[in-house]
Design a protein around this motif. Structure first.
Motif, PDB file in Angstrom:
ATOM      1  N   ALA A 242      59.503 -18.248 -14.973  1.00  0.00           N
ATOM      2  CA  ALA A 242      58.810 -17.479 -13.932  1.00  0.00           C
ATOM      3  C   ALA A 242      59.389 -16.070 -13.820  1.00  0.00           C
ATOM      4  CB  ALA A 242      58.918 -18.203 -12.594  1.00  0.00           C
ATOM      5  N   LEU A 243      60.725 -15.969 -13.856  1.00  0.00           N
ATOM      6  CA  LEU A 243      61.378 -14.665 -13.766  1.00  0.00           C
ATOM      7  C   LEU A 243      61.101 -13.834 -15.016  1.00  0.00           C
ATOM      8  CD1 LEU A 243      63.236 -12.628 -12.441  1.00  0.00           C
ATOM      9  CD2 LEU A 243      65.204 -13.952 -13.229  1.00  0.00           C
ATOM     10  N   ALA A 244      61.130 -14.470 -16.183  1.00  0.00           N
ATOM     11  CA  ALA A 244      60.882 -13.741 -17.426  1.00  0.00           C
ATOM     12  C   ALA A 244      59.444 -13.217 -17.480  1.00  0.00           C
ATOM     13  CB  ALA A 244      61.149 -14.657 -18.617  1.00  0.00           C
ATOM     14  N   LYS A 245      58.496 -14.050 -17.093  1.00  0.00           N
ATOM     15  CA  LYS A 245      57.081 -13.652 -17.143  1.00  0.00           C
ATOM     16  C   LYS A 245      56.808 -12.501 -16.186  1.00  0.00           C
ATOM     17  CE  LYS A 245      52.388 -15.553 -16.887  1.00  0.00           C
ATOM     18  NZ  LYS A 245      51.795 -14.894 -15.713  1.00  0.00           N
ATOM     19  N   ARG A 246      57.360 -12.580 -15.001  1.00  0.00           N
ATOM     20  CA  ARG A 246      57.127 -11.510 -14.025  1.00  0.00           C
ATOM     21  C   ARG A 246      57.819 -10.215 -14.466  1.00  0.00           C
ATOM     22  NH1 ARG A 246      54.931 -10.311  -9.383  1.00  0.00           N
ATOM     23  NH2 ARG A 246      55.994  -8.848  -7.995  1.00  0.00           N
ATOM     24  N   THR A 247      59.033 -10.330 -15.016  1.00  0.00           N
ATOM     25  CA  THR A 247      59.738  -9.146 -15.507  1.00  0.00           C
ATOM     26  C   THR A 247      58.965  -8.491 -16.642  1.00  0.00           C
ATOM     27  OG1 THR A 247      61.876 -10.129 -14.923  1.00  0.00           O
ATOM     28  CG2 THR A 247      61.917  -8.318 -16.506  1.00  0.00           C
ATOM     29  N   TYR A 248      58.483  -9.306 -17.565  1.00  0.00           N
ATOM     30  CA  TYR A 248      57.747  -8.803 -18.722  1.00  0.00           C
ATOM     31  C   TYR A 248      56.411  -8.193 -18.305  1.00  0.00           C
ATOM     32  CZ  TYR A 248      55.358  -8.889 -23.263  1.00  0.00           C
ATOM     33  OH  TYR A 248      54.667  -8.541 -24.403  1.00  0.00           O
ATOM     34  N   GLY A 249      55.740  -8.846 -17.365  1.00  0.00           N
ATOM     35  CA  GLY A 249      54.388  -8.401 -17.002  1.00  0.00           C
ATOM     36  C   GLY A 249      54.345  -7.179 -16.116  1.00  0.00           C
ATOM     37  N   THR A 250      55.328  -7.039 -15.225  1.00  0.00           N
ATOM     38  CA  THR A 250      55.299  -5.931 -14.270  1.00  0.00           C
ATOM     39  C   THR A 250      56.183  -4.761 -14.682  1.00  0.00           C
ATOM     40  OG1 THR A 250      57.134  -6.848 -12.966  1.00  0.00           O
ATOM     41  CG2 THR A 250      54.894  -7.543 -12.377  1.00  0.00           C
ATOM     42  N   ASP A 251      57.059  -4.995 -15.671  1.00  0.00           N
ATOM     43  CA  ASP A 251      58.050  -3.983 -16.079  1.00  0.00           C
ATOM     44  C   ASP A 251      58.967  -3.599 -14.919  1.00  0.00           C
ATOM     45  OD1 ASP A 251      57.255  -3.788 -18.763  1.00  0.00           O
ATOM     46  OD2 ASP A 251      55.596  -2.460 -18.217  1.00  0.00           O
ATOM     47  N   GLU A 252      59.086  -4.483 -13.941  1.00  0.00           N
ATOM     48  CA  GLU A 252      60.024  -4.275 -12.837  1.00  0.00           C
ATOM     49  C   GLU A 252      61.282  -5.112 -13.088  1.00  0.00           C
ATOM     50  OE1 GLU A 252      58.070  -5.340  -9.251  1.00  0.00           O
ATOM     51  OE2 GLU A 252      56.478  -3.851  -9.448  1.00  0.00           O
ATOM     52  N   GLU A 253      62.430  -4.607 -12.632  1.00  0.00           N
ATOM     53  CA  GLU A 253      63.685  -5.319 -12.869  1.00  0.00           C
ATOM     54  C   GLU A 253      63.985  -6.360 -11.805  1.00  0.00           C
ATOM     55  OE1 GLU A 253      66.873  -2.495 -13.331  1.00  0.00           O
ATOM     56  OE2 GLU A 253      66.710  -2.624 -15.497  1.00  0.00           O
ATOM     57  N   TRP A 254      63.825  -6.012 -10.533  1.00  0.00           N
ATOM     58  CA  TRP A 254      64.276  -6.853  -9.427  1.00  0.00           C
ATOM     59  C   TRP A 254      63.108  -7.572  -8.768  1.00  0.00           C
ATOM     60  CZ3 TRP A 254      69.359  -7.614  -8.938  1.00  0.00           C
ATOM     61  CH2 TRP A 254      70.215  -6.678  -9.532  1.00  0.00           C
ATOM     62  N   HIS A 255      63.309  -8.858  -8.457  1.00  0.00           N
ATOM     63  CA  HIS A 255      62.232  -9.681  -7.907  1.00  0.00           C
ATOM     64  C   HIS A 255      62.763 -10.559  -6.773  1.00  0.00           C
ATOM     65  CE1 HIS A 255      59.900  -8.469 -11.427  1.00  0.00           C
ATOM     66  NE2 HIS A 255      61.002  -8.686 -12.110  1.00  0.00           N
ATOM     67  N   ALA A 256      62.027 -10.599  -5.679  1.00  0.00           N
ATOM     68  CA  ALA A 256      62.458 -11.324  -4.485  1.00  0.00           C
ATOM     69  C   ALA A 256      62.402 -12.836  -4.701  1.00  0.00           C
ATOM     70  CB  ALA A 256      61.578 -10.943  -3.306  1.00  0.00           C
ATOM     71  N   THR A 257      63.275 -13.554  -4.010  1.00  0.00           N
ATOM     72  CA  THR A 257      63.347 -15.007  -4.125  1.00  0.00           C
ATOM     73  C   THR A 257      62.008 -15.658  -3.788  1.00  0.00           C
ATOM     74  OG1 THR A 257      65.669 -14.885  -3.426  1.00  0.00           O
ATOM     75  CG2 THR A 257      64.628 -17.052  -3.413  1.00  0.00           C
ATOM     76  N   ALA A 258      61.378 -15.194  -2.710  1.00  0.00           N
ATOM     77  CA  ALA A 258      60.115 -15.803  -2.267  1.00  0.00           C
ATOM     78  C   ALA A 258      59.018 -15.634  -3.312  1.00  0.00           C
ATOM     79  CB  ALA A 258      59.679 -15.188  -0.941  1.00  0.00           C
ATOM     80  N   VAL A 259      58.965 -14.469  -3.943  1.00  0.00           N
ATOM     81  CA  VAL A 259      57.951 -14.215  -4.968  1.00  0.00           C
ATOM     82  C   VAL A 259      58.193 -15.117  -6.170  1.00  0.00           C
ATOM     83  CG1 VAL A 259      57.036 -12.495  -6.585  1.00  0.00           C
ATOM     84  CG2 VAL A 259      57.570 -11.835  -4.231  1.00  0.00           C
ATOM     85  N   LEU A 260      59.446 -15.227  -6.585  1.00  0.00           N
ATOM     86  CA  LEU A 260      59.773 -16.080  -7.729  1.00  0.00           C
ATOM     87  C   LEU A 260      59.479 -17.550  -7.423  1.00  0.00           C
ATOM     88  CD1 LEU A 260      63.159 -14.491  -8.878  1.00  0.00           C
ATOM     89  CD2 LEU A 260      60.905 -14.230  -9.932  1.00  0.00           C
ATOM     90  N   PHE A 261      59.712 -17.949  -6.173  1.00  0.00           N
ATOM     91  CA  PHE A 261      59.443 -19.336  -5.785  1.00  0.00           C
ATOM     92  C   PHE A 261      57.951 -19.644  -5.927  1.00  0.00           C
ATOM     93  CE2 PHE A 261      58.623 -22.583  -2.401  1.00  0.00           C
ATOM     94  CZ  PHE A 261      59.344 -23.617  -2.984  1.00  0.00           C
ATOM     95  N   ASP A 262      57.099 -18.713  -5.520  1.00  0.00           N
ATOM     96  CA  ASP A 262      55.646 -18.908  -5.657  1.00  0.00           C
ATOM     97  C   ASP A 262      55.251 -19.006  -7.126  1.00  0.00           C
ATOM     98  OD1 ASP A 262      55.317 -18.879  -2.924  1.00  0.00           O
ATOM     99  OD2 ASP A 262      54.802 -16.745  -2.829  1.00  0.00           O
ATOM    100  N   ARG A 263      55.822 -18.132  -7.957  1.00  0.00           N
ATOM    101  CA  ARG A 263      55.482 -18.146  -9.389  1.00  0.00           C
ATOM    102  C   ARG A 263      55.995 -19.430 -10.052  1.00  0.00           C
ATOM    103  NH1 ARG A 263      52.820 -15.330  -7.295  1.00  0.00           N
ATOM    104  NH2 ARG A 263      52.456 -13.089  -7.536  1.00  0.00           N
ATOM    105  N   TYR A 264      57.171 -19.885  -9.637  1.00  0.00           N
ATOM    106  CA  TYR A 264      57.721 -21.128 -10.172  1.00  0.00           C
ATOM    107  C   TYR A 264      56.813 -22.314  -9.851  1.00  0.00           C
ATOM    108  CZ  TYR A 264      60.245 -25.482  -9.205  1.00  0.00           C
ATOM    109  OH  TYR A 264      60.592 -26.810  -9.073  1.00  0.00           O
TER     110      TYR A 264
END
Length: 437
Positions: free
Chosen positions: A310-332
């Motif tokens: 989930a973290l890798a996909k969001r990092t790759y897709g958005t080109d953003e480095e930092w991601h909030a716990t709640a957002v990652l939990f939803d993607r997971y």
């Protein structure tokens, strides 16, 4: 391949290995106690203070040794125990198992070479473990049971780690009647009290802890200098050794990674028939990153894989480095296969911390204003390596192709933003595409 080819290839390998004098000095997977160690005097003294209570008739039932991976925990504990004449140590790495029953079975196997069928249950294992321990050591020795990678059993959703610890402490109490003392040493990335333990267990084990802080650059430099002198036939320049130490300090103060890096550098230099150069360090860093994530993912749980994905996909897709716990939990949760229950938010947060302790992600905590403080996470390895290692087919379809599609949509939007009569619709289209990450 004929005999001439085998001989020719063997001669080539011998030539490449000429760079090594004693390659075993760069082995970070050995289960044997090291012959000598650099640094960690304060941690060694603190650990010895707990053990020396044996001479006055009392040691802590459990010592929790914790700190980041590569901080020297296992090496120091094994080294100290191997060099105390009143200690009879037994080292068991629980990374070899994934369940509480498997952990108990592994302890029994190491002590008495006995094996219990799964159908007999953990109660039978613990009973046989108790009987085996009665015969295993003399009353004038302190038996130290070293349980490395102890946090791995907390991934077992069916077993009860608390119950295992309680049963071990009960065995300790019973053996005291035979004037035999046992000290359990758990080695993990987090202090044992951070995990969900029953109150009855917390009250029995006390709070004897030894924390290993990450190595500093100077300490890592001394370690790899010593290893290089023993392991290599060719001199390594201080510039190269300082470069390795600096890279590993910037990551997590991981001495094990520094030694592995030195070994791979030497192998690459051997192929080039040259001394170790900075270019070899850069090549080795890329190789080690792939090997490290692959080794970790081979032994970790499905939920850890999905969280990293989930973290890798969001990092790759958005080109953003930092991601909030709640957002990652939803993607997971979106990635959890049907029929499998996702972990709860609290456990999700704990797993993120555990992954950070293994050196794959970083965290930072900042203020969100009225919403209070929040924690964000950043991947410390290439998202592509993570995605392709976990599931390349899925990654190509759901990350690479999707990002290409989003890029095409963004290009259309950017080209049309000055001429379109429907800016609101286009904005929603863009938001919809970005929301997939």
């Amino acid at each position: 391949m004929n005999l001439d080819d085998i001989k020719k290839f063997g001669d080539q390998l011998d030539k490449e290995n000429d760079i090594f004098a004693d390659k075993s000095a760069l082995d970070t997977l050995s289960t044997e106690p090291p012959k000598s160690l650099k640094g960690r005097e304060s941690e060694s003294r603190e650990f010895m203070t707990h053990l020396y209570g044996f001479k006055k008739g009392k040691v802590p039932p459990l010592i929790s040794v914790y700190g980041r991976s590569g901080a020297g925990k296992s090496a120091i504990i094994k080294y100290v125990c191997a060099n105390l004449d009143f200690v009879k140590p037994l080292y068991v790495n629980l990374r070899e198992t994934k369940t509480v029953f498997g952990a108990a079975q592994l302890m029994l196997l190491n002590i008495s070479n006995e094996h219990v069928k799964n159908s007999q249950g953990i109660t039978v294992v613990m009973r046989q473990l108790r009987e085996a321990l009665k015969k295993y050591f003399k009353s004038n020795d302190l038996f130290v049971l070293i349980l490395d990678e102890f946090d791995s059993i907390f991934h077992d959703t069916r077993g009860s780690p608390s119950d295992l610890i309680y049963k071990l402490v009960e065995i300790q109490s019973e053996l005291l009647r035979f004037k035999k003392q046992i000290c359990i040493v758990t080695i993990s990335n987090n202090v044992l009290s951070d995990y969900d333990l029953d109150d009855r267990v917390r009250s029995r084990i006390g709070n004897s802890e030894v924390f290993f802080k990450p190595y500093g650059e100077g300490e890592i430099l001394e370690i790899i200098k010593t290893r290089a002198q023993i392991a290599l036939n060719r001199r390594v320049s201080n510039d190269v050794l300082e470069y390795i130490a600096r890279l590993c300090t910037l990551e997590h103060g991981d001495a094990r990674r520094a030694v592995d890096l030195l070994r791979i550098c030497a192998e690459l230099a051997g192929k080039d028939d040259s001394v170790i150069k900075k270019k070899h360090v850069d090549e080795a860093t890329k190789s080690l990153q792939v090997d490290r994530i692959a080794l970790f993912l081979q032994t970790t749980s499905l939920h850890v894989k999905l969280i990293l994905l989930a973290l890798a996909k969001r990092t790759y897709g958005t080109d953003e480095e930092w991601h909030a716990t709640a957002v990652l939990f939803d993607r997971y949760r979106e990635l959890v296969p049907s029929g499998i229950h996702p972990v709860e938010y609290r456990r999700f947060s704990q797993i993120l911390v555990e992954i950070e302790n293994y050196g794959f992600i970083f965290s930072r905590t900042g203020s969100g204003g009225r919403r209070g403080y929040h924690t964000k996470f950043r991947l410390d390895v290439s998202p592509t390596i993570v995605g392709e290692t976990i599931n390349k087919e899925w990654w190509d379809k759901n990350a690479v192709q999707q990002k290409a599609g989003v890029s095409n949509v963004n290009k259309i939007i950017n080209d049309a933003k000055h001429s379109t009569t429907m800016p609101g619709l286009l904005r929603k289209l863009k938001e919809h595409q970005e929301g997939k990450w």
